[in-house]
Write an enzyme that holds these catalytic residues in place. Structure first.
Site: not given
Ligand code: PAF
Length: 291
Positions: A33-34, A40, A67, A159-160
């Site tokens: 999501m930038g 990242h 989301q 982390k997620d």
């Molecule tokens: O983890 C994220 O940044 C977001 O949940 C993802 C996987 C890009 C989906 O929008």
């Protein structure tokens, strides 16, 4: 290294992906999501390793509105496209795909979007319980991105952990021919897991945000010393004492679960997984780790 390309239209990325497929090139994908940070970039490195120097690495930047819950931080979510492009260029990303909301969710400019992808088991607890429409938004957008980018490999951050597990289940259940790589959490030197939302923290809350990783380390220490594990409730009592040292933190949940089924555990053992969510002021942070 090839020059970074930035594509915004759905048609342009899918056409390019189909061309790569015909040429037999491997594609690694990092959905984001930038507001990119070193966490990242470590996902980009994993994608590059997976596809090799001749493969292609695509990173998507899309702040997915579906989301976010009604009272969450969509309007204020950090955005920094130019800075993101600089980081992508130096990390060796081949293509940044940055679609807009109208193309992703308003087909033909009309509000007639009505197709959702929903995992209905492992997405229910923890983040799913705290944020009821969150995973439906994640799985839907990731499925759409997979259909546009057509990757061989996609990389998600540990982390997620629950998000990666839900996406892994979706990939299995819907037969996406994509290998999912779980990339280790990148941390600050004091243990705080890197997250875009760390940018919201003022110095006082930043100092106490270390509580999440401290709770996990304490649980790991206690479980490590136990013989045959410890009751989840006893472990919670120990962790509540740790929390007392962090008055600015408001606990949302602590969960102990099996890392493969995500089922909650009454008895916590070595190899069990722990997840924690806490508010530092109005900023909600999550973390997890094996015990
Ligand atoms: O983890 C994220 O940044 C977001 O949940 C993802 C996987 C890009 C989906 O929008």
């Amino acid at each position: 290294m090839s020059a970074l390309r930035v594509l915004k239209s759905l048609n342009s990325i899918q056409t390019l992906a189909l061309t790569w497929k015909r040429e037999g090139l491997l594609v690694g994908f990092v959905p984001t999501m930038g507001s990119l940070h070193p966490g990242h970039i470590s996902l980009v490195e994993q994608a590059r390793t997976a596809v090799g120097p001749t493969g292609k690495v695509v990173l998507s930047i899309y702040v997915n509105p579906t989301q976010f819950g009604a009272n969450e931080d969509l309007a204020h979510y950090p955005r920094g496209f130019r800075e993101d492009l600089k980081l992508c260029r130096s990390a060796g990303v081949d293509v940044v795909f940055a679609p807009c909301d109208r193309d992703m969710f308003l087909v033909g400019g009309k509000a007639d979007y009505s197709t959702w992808v929903e995992e209905q088991q492992i997405s229910m607890g923890m983040e799913g319980a705290a944020r009821p429409t969150h995973f439906r938004g994640v799985t839907t957008v990731v499925a759409k991105l997979f259909n546009l980018v057509l990757p061989d490999v996609a990389v998600f951050g540990a982390k997620d952990f629950q998000q990666a597990a839900v996406i892994g289940r979706m990939v299995d259940n819907l037969h996406f021919p994509i290998r999912i790589i779980l990339s280790p959490t990148v941390r600050e030197s004091d243990g705080l897991a890197l997250s875009t939302r760390n940018r919201y923290l003022d110095p006082a809350h930043r100092a106490q945000a270390v509580v999440l990783s401290r709770l996990i380390s304490k649980a790991r220490e206690v479980v490590g010393k136990s013989r045959g594990g410890i009751l989840a409730n006893e472990l919670r009592t120990v962790l509540n004492r740790v929390l007392e040292g962090f008055p600015l933190a408001r606990l949302d949940y602590i969960e102990f679960f099996c890392p493969s089924t995500l089922q909650p555990l009454g008895r916590v053992k070595r190899g069990s997984q722990m997840a924690v969510a806490a508010f530092l002021g109005s900023t909600r942070l999550i973390d997890n780790g094996p015990l």
